[in-house]
Design a protein around this motif. Structure first.
Motif, PDB file in Angstrom:
ATOM      1  N   ALA A   1       3.917 -59.114  19.773  1.00 36.84           N
ATOM      2  CA  ALA A   1       5.040 -58.414  19.131  1.00 36.84           C
ATOM      3  C   ALA A   1       5.918 -59.343  18.302  1.00 36.84           C
ATOM      4  O   ALA A   1       6.760 -58.875  17.539  1.00 36.84           O
ATOM      5  N   GLY A   2       5.753 -60.646  18.476  1.00 35.59           N
ATOM      6  CA  GLY A   2       6.553 -61.598  17.702  1.00 35.59           C
ATOM      7  C   GLY A   2       7.812 -62.061  18.395  1.00 35.59           C
ATOM      8  O   GLY A   2       8.729 -62.567  17.740  1.00 35.59           O
ATOM      9  N   LYS A   3       7.873 -61.925  19.699  1.00 37.16           N
ATOM     10  CA  LYS A   3       9.092 -62.272  20.440  1.00 37.16           C
ATOM     11  C   LYS A   3       9.468 -63.742  20.304  1.00 37.16           C
ATOM     12  O   LYS A   3      10.640 -64.066  20.095  1.00 37.16           O
ATOM     13  N   SER A   4       8.498 -64.626  20.442  1.00 33.30           N
ATOM     14  CA  SER A   4       8.803 -66.062  20.384  1.00 33.30           C
ATOM     15  C   SER A   4       9.348 -66.458  19.013  1.00 33.30           C
ATOM     16  O   SER A   4      10.327 -67.198  18.920  1.00 33.30           O
ATOM     17  N   THR A   5       8.714 -65.955  17.971  1.00 29.80           N
ATOM     18  CA  THR A   5       9.173 -66.252  16.609  1.00 29.80           C
ATOM     19  C   THR A   5      10.579 -65.737  16.389  1.00 29.80           C
ATOM     20  O   THR A   5      11.451 -66.448  15.868  1.00 29.80           O
ATOM     21  N   GLN A   6      10.832 -64.501  16.796  1.00 32.42           N
ATOM     22  CA  GLN A   6      12.143 -63.910  16.568  1.00 32.42           C
ATOM     23  C   GLN A   6      13.218 -64.544  17.443  1.00 32.42           C
ATOM     24  O   GLN A   6      14.383 -64.633  17.035  1.00 32.42           O
ATOM     25  N   ALA A   7      12.852 -65.009  18.631  1.00 30.70           N
ATOM     26  CA  ALA A   7      13.828 -65.703  19.479  1.00 30.70           C
ATOM     27  C   ALA A   7      14.321 -66.978  18.796  1.00 30.70           C
ATOM     28  O   ALA A   7      15.523 -67.290  18.818  1.00 30.70           O
ATOM     29  N   LYS A   8      13.405 -67.721  18.194  1.00 34.07           N
ATOM     30  CA  LYS A   8      13.792 -68.952  17.492  1.00 34.07           C
ATOM     31  C   LYS A   8      14.691 -68.640  16.297  1.00 34.07           C
ATOM     32  O   LYS A   8      15.703 -69.313  16.064  1.00 34.07           O
ATOM     33  N   LEU A   9      14.304 -67.630  15.524  1.00 32.49           N
ATOM     34  CA  LEU A   9      15.099 -67.258  14.352  1.00 32.49           C
ATOM     35  C   LEU A   9      16.482 -66.778  14.761  1.00 32.49           C
ATOM     36  O   LEU A   9      17.494 -67.092  14.113  1.00 32.49           O
ATOM     37  N   LEU A  10      16.548 -66.018  15.839  1.00 35.16           N
ATOM     38  CA  LEU A  10      17.824 -65.490  16.306  1.00 35.16           C
ATOM     39  C   LEU A  10      18.737 -66.611  16.784  1.00 35.16           C
ATOM     40  O   LEU A  10      19.940 -66.631  16.460  1.00 35.16           O
ATOM     41  N   ALA A  11      18.200 -67.543  17.557  1.00 36.74           N
ATOM     42  CA  ALA A  11      19.011 -68.657  18.037  1.00 36.74           C
ATOM     43  C   ALA A  11      19.544 -69.476  16.874  1.00 36.74           C
ATOM     44  O   ALA A  11      20.720 -69.888  16.877  1.00 36.74           O
ATOM     45  N   HIS A  12      18.721 -69.700  15.878  1.00 41.68           N
ATOM     46  CA  HIS A  12      19.156 -70.449  14.696  1.00 41.68           C
ATOM     47  C   HIS A  12      20.273 -69.707  13.967  1.00 41.68           C
ATOM     48  O   HIS A  12      21.283 -70.307  13.567  1.00 41.68           O
ATOM     49  N   TRP A  13      20.122 -68.393  13.814  1.00 41.78           N
ATOM     50  CA  TRP A  13      21.153 -67.599  13.127  1.00 41.78           C
ATOM     51  C   TRP A  13      22.462 -67.602  13.898  1.00 41.78           C
ATOM     52  O   TRP A  13      23.542 -67.734  13.306  1.00 41.78           O
ATOM     53  N   LEU A  14      22.396 -67.480  15.204  1.00 45.45           N
ATOM     54  CA  LEU A  14      23.609 -67.491  16.013  1.00 45.45           C
ATOM     55  C   LEU A  14      24.345 -68.826  15.889  1.00 45.45           C
ATOM     56  O   LEU A  14      25.578 -68.863  15.830  1.00 45.45           O
ATOM     57  N   ARG A  15      23.595 -69.918  15.846  1.00 44.41           N
ATOM     58  CA  ARG A  15      24.236 -71.225  15.659  1.00 44.41           C
ATOM     59  C   ARG A  15      24.914 -71.290  14.295  1.00 44.41           C
ATOM     60  O   ARG A  15      26.003 -71.855  14.168  1.00 44.41           O
ATOM     61  N   ASP A  16      24.281 -70.700  13.285  1.00 46.32           N
ATOM     62  CA  ASP A  16      24.902 -70.662  11.961  1.00 46.32           C
ATOM     63  C   ASP A  16      26.190 -69.848  11.966  1.00 46.32           C
ATOM     64  O   ASP A  16      27.088 -70.084  11.142  1.00 46.32           O
ATOM     65  N   GLN A  17      26.282 -68.886  12.901  1.00 38.29           N
ATOM     66  CA  GLN A  17      27.496 -68.073  13.022  1.00 38.29           C
ATOM     67  C   GLN A  17      28.573 -68.751  13.865  1.00 38.29           C
ATOM     68  O   GLN A  17      29.635 -68.182  14.113  1.00 38.29           O
ATOM     69  N   GLY A  18      28.287 -69.954  14.328  1.00 37.39           N
ATOM     70  CA  GLY A  18      29.273 -70.707  15.093  1.00 37.39           C
ATOM     71  C   GLY A  18      29.146 -70.593  16.594  1.00 37.39           C
ATOM     72  O   GLY A  18      30.014 -71.081  17.335  1.00 37.39           O
ATOM     73  N   HIS A  19      28.086 -69.949  17.088  1.00 39.04           N
ATOM     74  CA  HIS A  19      27.890 -69.802  18.528  1.00 39.04           C
ATOM     75  C   HIS A  19      27.055 -70.955  19.073  1.00 39.04           C
ATOM     76  O   HIS A  19      26.164 -71.465  18.395  1.00 39.04           O
ATOM     77  N   ASP A  20      27.329 -71.329  20.297  1.00 39.30           N
ATOM     78  CA  ASP A  20      26.496 -72.289  21.010  1.00 39.30           C
ATOM     79  C   ASP A  20      25.379 -71.486  21.660  1.00 39.30           C
ATOM     80  O   ASP A  20      25.610 -70.763  22.637  1.00 39.30           O
ATOM     81  N   ALA A  21      24.176 -71.565  21.105  1.00 39.32           N
ATOM     82  CA  ALA A  21      23.076 -70.716  21.555  1.00 39.32           C
ATOM     83  C   ALA A  21      21.893 -71.560  22.004  1.00 39.32           C
ATOM     84  O   ALA A  21      21.551 -72.564  21.381  1.00 39.32           O
ATOM     85  N   ILE A  22      21.262 -71.131  23.101  1.00 35.69           N
ATOM     86  CA  ILE A  22      20.040 -71.768  23.555  1.00 35.69           C
ATOM     87  C   ILE A  22      18.943 -70.721  23.640  1.00 35.69           C
ATOM     88  O   ILE A  22      19.222 -69.529  23.782  1.00 35.69           O
ATOM     89  N   GLU A  23      17.702 -71.148  23.520  1.00 37.44           N
ATOM     90  CA  GLU A  23      16.576 -70.244  23.672  1.00 37.44           C
ATOM     91  C   GLU A  23      15.710 -70.701  24.831  1.00 37.44           C
ATOM     92  O   GLU A  23      15.563 -71.898  25.083  1.00 37.44           O
TER      93      GLU A  23
END
Length: 207
Positions: free
Chosen positions: A14-36
């Protein structure tokens, strides 16, 4: 401020791993401290259990699978997920309890209620703020899973179409039962379109 806990669910490919990485990167760009992170895994103990669970050389019953997943999840929550959320981090996790409900509970025949009780004991109050269900056709998912490297031929990917259809139906049932927690995403689209839909869901639900 407490962090947020977001899980990605769905069938194989379904693409979960790919989207998890993209989401974590986007959240960091929004100023959040995000881990995957991912399941099974995320800690040394859980990673050891992962190797056993994914091996095609080890025969396990659905009940044994459910207990092993719950054990790995308990360690993952205690050592990784819960401390990160308490520290104000956003946690993005590839699979969580809903996968056990779908795979062992529904497709494996144990029953969702039994598997849910087992996992409630394992995770306590640590449940997702938002679950992103990446929905794709079983055939498309199988093609993607076959094309992957590394874990493409793990014990779960290799199961028959009937099993994977039962998993997909179970995820749909879970999303229908908890619409406030689930956001259903069309994962049959291209990567960028799926990522945009995920970002939109997060802005709508967790802004």
């Amino acid at each position: 401020m407490s962090g947020r806990f977001i899980t990605l669910e769905g069938g194989e490919g379904a693409g979960k791993s790919t989207q998890a990485k993209l989401l974590a990167h986007w959240l960091r760009d929004q100023g959040h401290d995000a881990i995957e992170t991912r399941e099974p895994g995320g800690t040394p103990g859980a990673d050891a259990i992962r190797a056993l669970l994914l091996s095609k050389d080890v025969a396990l019953t659905p009940l044994a699978e459910a207990y092993l997943f719950a054990a790995a999840r308990a360690d993952h929550v205690e050592q990784c997920i819960a401390p990160a959320i308490a520290a104000g981090k956003w946690v993005i996790c590839d699979r969580f309890v809903d996968s056990s409900l779908a795979y062992q509970g529904a497709a494996g025949g144990l029953g969702m209620a039994e598997v849910r009780t087992l996992n409630e004991n394992a995770v306590g109050q640590c449940w997702p703020d938002l679950t992103l269900l990446l929905r794709t056709g079983v055939g498309i998912g199988a093609e993607r899973a076959t094309a992957r490297d590394g874990e493409a031929a793990d014990r779960f990917s290799a199961r028959d179409t009937e099993f994977h259809e039962a998993v997909a139906n179970a995820f749909d049932d879970l999303a229908a039962a908890e619409p406030d927690r689930f956001a259903v995403i069309d994962a049959g689209a291209d990567i960028d379109t799926v990522a945009a839909a995920i970002r939109s869901a997060i802005q709508d639900r967790l802004s």
